[in-house]
Design an enzyme around this catalytic site. Structure first.
Site, short mmCIF file in Angstrom:
data_model
loop_
_atom_site.label_atom_id
_atom_site.label_comp_id
_atom_site.label_asym_id
_atom_site.label_seq_id
_atom_site.Cartn_x
_atom_site.Cartn_y
_atom_site.Cartn_z
N LYS A 153 -19.29 -34.47 -1.29
CA LYS A 153 -19.73 -33.11 -0.98
C LYS A 153 -20.04 -32.99 0.52
O LYS A 153 -20.16 -34.01 1.21
CB LYS A 153 -20.99 -32.78 -1.80
CG LYS A 153 -22.20 -33.63 -1.44
CD LYS A 153 -23.35 -33.39 -2.40
CE LYS A 153 -24.52 -34.29 -2.06
NZ LYS A 153 -25.58 -34.22 -3.07
N ARG A 173 -35.21 -28.97 -10.03
CA ARG A 173 -34.25 -28.20 -9.26
C ARG A 173 -33.28 -27.58 -10.28
O ARG A 173 -33.34 -26.40 -10.54
CB ARG A 173 -33.54 -29.15 -8.29
CG ARG A 173 -33.33 -28.63 -6.92
CD ARG A 173 -32.90 -29.72 -5.95
NE ARG A 173 -31.87 -30.63 -6.46
CZ ARG A 173 -31.21 -31.51 -5.72
NH1 ARG A 173 -31.48 -31.61 -4.44
NH2 ARG A 173 -30.31 -32.31 -6.25
N MET A 178 -28.57 -28.28 25.09
CA MET A 178 -27.45 -27.86 24.24
C MET A 178 -26.27 -28.82 24.37
O MET A 178 -25.64 -29.18 23.37
CB MET A 178 -27.01 -26.44 24.62
CG MET A 178 -25.92 -25.89 23.72
SD MET A 178 -25.33 -24.28 24.25
CE MET A 178 -26.65 -23.22 23.69
N TYR A 195 -35.63 -29.71 30.28
CA TYR A 195 -36.38 -28.49 29.95
C TYR A 195 -37.81 -28.81 29.55
O TYR A 195 -38.05 -29.74 28.78
CB TYR A 195 -35.70 -27.75 28.80
CG TYR A 195 -34.41 -27.06 29.18
CD1 TYR A 195 -34.42 -26.01 30.11
CD2 TYR A 195 -33.21 -27.43 28.61
CE1 TYR A 195 -33.24 -25.37 30.45
CE2 TYR A 195 -32.02 -26.79 28.93
CZ TYR A 195 -32.05 -25.75 29.86
OH TYR A 195 -30.89 -25.11 30.19
C1 LIG Z 1 -25.75 -35.66 -3.43
C2 LIG Z 1 -25.92 -36.15 -4.81
C3 LIG Z 1 -25.82 -37.52 -5.10
C4 LIG Z 1 -25.69 -38.58 -4.05
O1 LIG Z 1 -26.96 -38.90 -3.54
P1 LIG Z 1 -27.17 -40.05 -2.43
O2 LIG Z 1 -28.63 -40.10 -2.22
O3 LIG Z 1 -26.45 -39.55 -1.22
O4 LIG Z 1 -26.56 -41.27 -2.99
C5 LIG Z 1 -25.91 -37.91 -6.42
N1 LIG Z 1 -26.08 -37.00 -7.40
C6 LIG Z 1 -26.18 -35.68 -7.15
C7 LIG Z 1 -26.40 -34.75 -8.27
C8 LIG Z 1 -26.12 -35.22 -5.86
O5 LIG Z 1 -26.24 -33.91 -5.62
#
Ligand SMILES: *Cc1c(COP(=O)(O)O)cnc(C)c1O
Length: 364
Positions: free
Chosen positions: A37, A134, A303, A255
């Site tokens: 992802k 969640r 930046m 800055y």
């Molecule tokens: C992103 C995600 C993972 C992977 O988690 P990591 O901590 O990066 O290994 C596993 N399961 C779900 C549902 C996720 O959203």
């Protein structure tokens, strides 16, 4: 895109492959969804897919469109939609292209039932809320969902949950207990473990695991480094010195003048700033490497530039190579250390690398 500005991100596909195999060795006998992802945590979805094409038991991502693109590119492994379906169009795509989907709420299940013609097997990961709060079914909503699914004989069901503190002190036992209570007499496949659980909690391995961050070579733990875990960093953010300044005691840098030289010193200005994805909140003292030597950043990140201390690296002038993070040509700076200094996690650093940063493919 090649640019003459020296910043680049170097991705090492072999490292992703090495790390996936390490995950599989930890969770021997289970299958692993390679979590790609968020553009493979900023490493490039296609680079990760290519690196793992011959290895991965399956790929997990979010968008149905991306799953279809993988199918179109000839990926035959299972593909899991981690947030499930968002529309009836997604449901049709899931059925037609044999995608596996999470179902995490009654509304999604309803969409599936209404939208699908189930003449072929369809993989469902039913997500249970065991304390993350969640996504997922609860004791109140689960029985009805299981009843509905029992009437769909083509459904190949896996029960799934996600750990909130697998990397921390509280661990996974409390969530595992809730999972067992919710699952009751379930004897079918389960899918529970993220990277932290794969590495530290073997009792969670089940039938499928879901490695994410470990594939990219970072540690999910604050108290154990990627090197200690045998992981190889897959991303190096590199640039070069484009300016050098000699400071007198009392001179300030950048800055807001947040850094003041306590003695005469020499600083280098690096072509990398927050518009490249370097965290603006990284304070003076964040590790960085120049010409193979570790040093520290000084002053505020701007930046397009940041500054570092070259006092003890007298050979470093304009053009000297810099590693911002990763196993770079100018030295090794674990992304986890930069993230810790900046008060974040390497996940965020990787995902934030800006599109303007050119990508090169590197070797180990
Ligand atoms: C992103 C995600 C993972 C992977 O988690 P990591 O901590 O990066 O290994 C596993 N399961 C779900 C549902 C996720 O959203």
């Amino acid at each position: 895109m090649k640019t003459s500005r020296p910043i680049r991100v170097r991705i090492t596909p072999e490292a992703i492959q090495h790390n996936y195999r390490l995950a599989k060795r930890h969770a021997a006998g289970t299958r692993a969804w390679a979590v790609i992802k968020a553009n493979a945590y900023g490493h490039g979805q296609w680079r990760a897919v290519e690196a793992l094409r011959g290895d991965a038991d399956g790929f997990a991502l979010l968008e149905c469109e991306n799953a279809l693109a993988l199918r179109e590119a000839g990926v035959t492994q299972p593909i899991l939609l981690l947030e499930g379906v968002f529309s009836s169009r997604d449901v049709r795509a899931v059925v037609e292209h044999r995608l596996t989907t999470v179902i995490h709420c009654p509304e999604q299940l309803e969409m599936l039932v209404r939208g699908g013609r189930f003449d072929a097997p369809i993989g469902i990961c039913l997500k249970l809320n065991t304390g993350m709060n969640r996504l997922g079914f609860t004791a109140a909503t689960l029985p009805k969902a299981l009843e509905t699914l029992r009437q769909l004989p083509q459904v190949e069901l896996t029960l799934m949950t996600h750990f909130a503190e697998a990397d921390g002190e509280r661990g996974v036992t409390w969530q595992l207990e809730r999972f067992k209570t919710l699952a009751g007499d379930w004897r079918g496949p389960v899918c529970l473990a993220n990277s932290a659980a794969i590495l530290r909690h073997p009792q969670t391995h089940g039938d499928w695991v879901r490695p994410g961050i470990m594939l990219y070579g970072s540690s999910p733990f604050a108290d154990q480094s990627a090197v200690e875990l045998g992981l190889q960093p897959a991303m190096a953010l590199e640039s070069a010195i484009i300016g050098v300044q000699e400071l007198a005691r009392g001179d300030r840098v950048g800055y807001g003048g947040t850094f003041t030289a306590e003695r005469a010193m020499r600083i280098g200005v690096v072509a990398c700033g927050y518009a490249d994805g370097y965290p603006r909140h990284a304070p003076s003292g964040t590790p960085i490497a120049v010409m193979g030597q570790r040093t520290r950043t000084v002053g505020r990140v701007s930046m397009d530039m940041l500054a570092c201390d070259l006092t003890d690296i007298p050979a470093a002038g304009i053009g000297a190579p810099v590693t911002l993070w990763g196993r770079g040509l100018a030295g090794d700076v674990p992304a986890d250390e930069v993230a810790t200094a900046a008060g974040t996690i390497s996940y965020e650093l990787f995902c934030a690398v800006a599109p303007r940063v050119p990508v090169e493919i590197g070797a180990n």
